[in-house]
Write an enzyme that holds these catalytic residues in place. Structure first.
Site, short mmCIF file in Angstrom:
data_model
loop_
_atom_site.label_atom_id
_atom_site.label_comp_id
_atom_site.label_asym_id
_atom_site.label_seq_id
_atom_site.Cartn_x
_atom_site.Cartn_y
_atom_site.Cartn_z
CG ASP A 130 20.09 7.52 -23.17
OD1 ASP A 130 19.04 7.91 -22.63
OD2 ASP A 130 21.10 8.24 -23.26
CB SER A 131 17.50 10.24 -25.80
OG SER A 131 18.23 10.67 -24.67
N GLY B 95 14.27 15.11 -23.63
CA GLY B 95 13.80 15.79 -22.41
C GLY B 95 13.03 17.08 -22.60
CB CYS C 36 16.27 7.28 -21.89
SG CYS C 36 15.75 8.97 -22.15
CB THR D 258 13.22 11.71 -20.94
OG1 THR D 258 14.09 12.62 -20.26
CG2 THR D 258 12.08 12.47 -21.57
CD GLU E 56 24.64 15.53 -25.14
OE1 GLU E 56 24.77 15.86 -26.31
OE2 GLU E 56 24.10 14.48 -24.75
CB CYS F 69 18.93 13.31 -16.05
SG CYS F 69 19.51 13.69 -17.72
CG HIS G 245 23.45 13.69 -20.01
ND1 HIS G 245 22.52 12.82 -20.54
CD2 HIS G 245 24.13 14.21 -21.07
CE1 HIS G 245 22.61 12.83 -21.85
NE2 HIS G 245 23.58 13.66 -22.20
#
Ligand code: DGL
Length: 275
Positions: free
Chosen positions: A12-13, A45, A75, A77, A154, A188, A190
């Site tokens: 993932d990013s 993103g 991820c 994106t 975050e 996404c 998150h």
């Protein structure tokens, strides 16, 4: 691939992809996991296709070099913009989050016609990857970019009035565009952490929706790829082994990552993948 104990690379990013690892662990406990969060280059993103593909391919190659015999792109994106680039670059099977998410939306479809609203990053929405995957399954799709949600998560503002207000604005705009929406796809890494806030907001708007979590759907797709049941865990499992890598602050990864993984993140190894 070793039939005894697969080594599953999860990329993932950042630490958001730990929501996918969290879904994988109970489903496929008898595996070795190598997780890479490309935290130095996050967020993906808001970046261009070329940059996302370059970052994603170098991250995927790193996991292959560490012994992954199956790669999960956690991820959204990176899956939306670089799935084919990664597939071309690696000699191992690659599973992304978009197709399993779309399949889960189809499985949840209760009435016809079905209208799916996808919440995702700006780059994911611009790629139209979810719309193409959903349309291919005869599902109507609307996508809504929600660029403020990643920074809010975050920041740890998961149960926060500001986040609820932001969600209300995004959902009101999206549902005004597609009032017949009956399914919401969280596109996404998150957003699964915001599921309670999203449910709360939808209730206050009197617009209940079936919510699809692409993370759980992806874990089921990985289990099915490995020929394992996608419902109940393997009771003879010896327990998963996880090794974590990050390209920036390991302390932040450990601290924030535990929210995403739902348990403490053990030692994180710092690596440098260049610019
Ligand atoms: N992991 C990204 C995704 O699922 C969100 C964070 C980022 O923008 O890098 O789209």
């Amino acid at each position: 691939m070793s039939s005894l104990k697969p080594t599953i690379g999860v990329f993932d990013s950042g630490f958001g992809g730990l929501t996918v690892l969290r879904a994988l662990l109970p489903l496929i406990p008898d595996a070795r996991y190598i997780y890479l969060g490309d935290t130095a280059r996050l967020p993906y993103g808001s970046k261009s296709h070329e940059t996302i593909a370059r970052y994603a391919v170098s991250s995927a190659k790193f996991l292959h070099e560490q012994g992954a015999d199956l790669l999960v792109i956690a991820c959204n994106t990176a899956t939306a913009l670089a799935f084919e680039d990664i597939q071309r670059a690696l000699p191992i099977p690659v599973i992304g989050v978009v197709e399993p998410g779309a399949q889960a939306a189809l499985a949840a479809a209760e009435s016809t016609p079905n209208q799916v609203l996808v919440l995702a990053t700006t780059a994911t929405v611009q790629s139209r990857a979810y719309t193409q995957a959903l349309n291919a399954l005869n599902l109507e799709a609307t996508e809504k970019a929600c660029p403020l949600l990643v920074p809010l998560v975050e920041e740890g503002w998961i149960n926060h009035p500001v986040t609820d207000e932001v969600l209300k604005i995004y959902l009101t705009e999206a549902l005004a565009q597609a009032p017949a929406t009956n399914t919401l796809l969280l596109g996404c890494t998150h957003y699964p952490l915001l599921e309670p806030a999203i449910r709360r907001t939808l209730t206050s708007m009197q617009h209940p929706l079936t919510i699809i979590d692409a993370a759980k759907a992806t874990a089921r797709a990985v289990a099915s790829h490995l020929g394992l049941p996608s419902q109940s865990p393997d009771l003879n499992a010896t327990g998963p082994q996880c090794t974590f890598y990050a390209t920036d602050s390991v302390e932040k990864f450990q601290f924030l990552g535990s929210n995403f993984l739902g348990q403490a993140v053990a030692k994180v190894n710092l690596i440098d993948l260049g610019g």
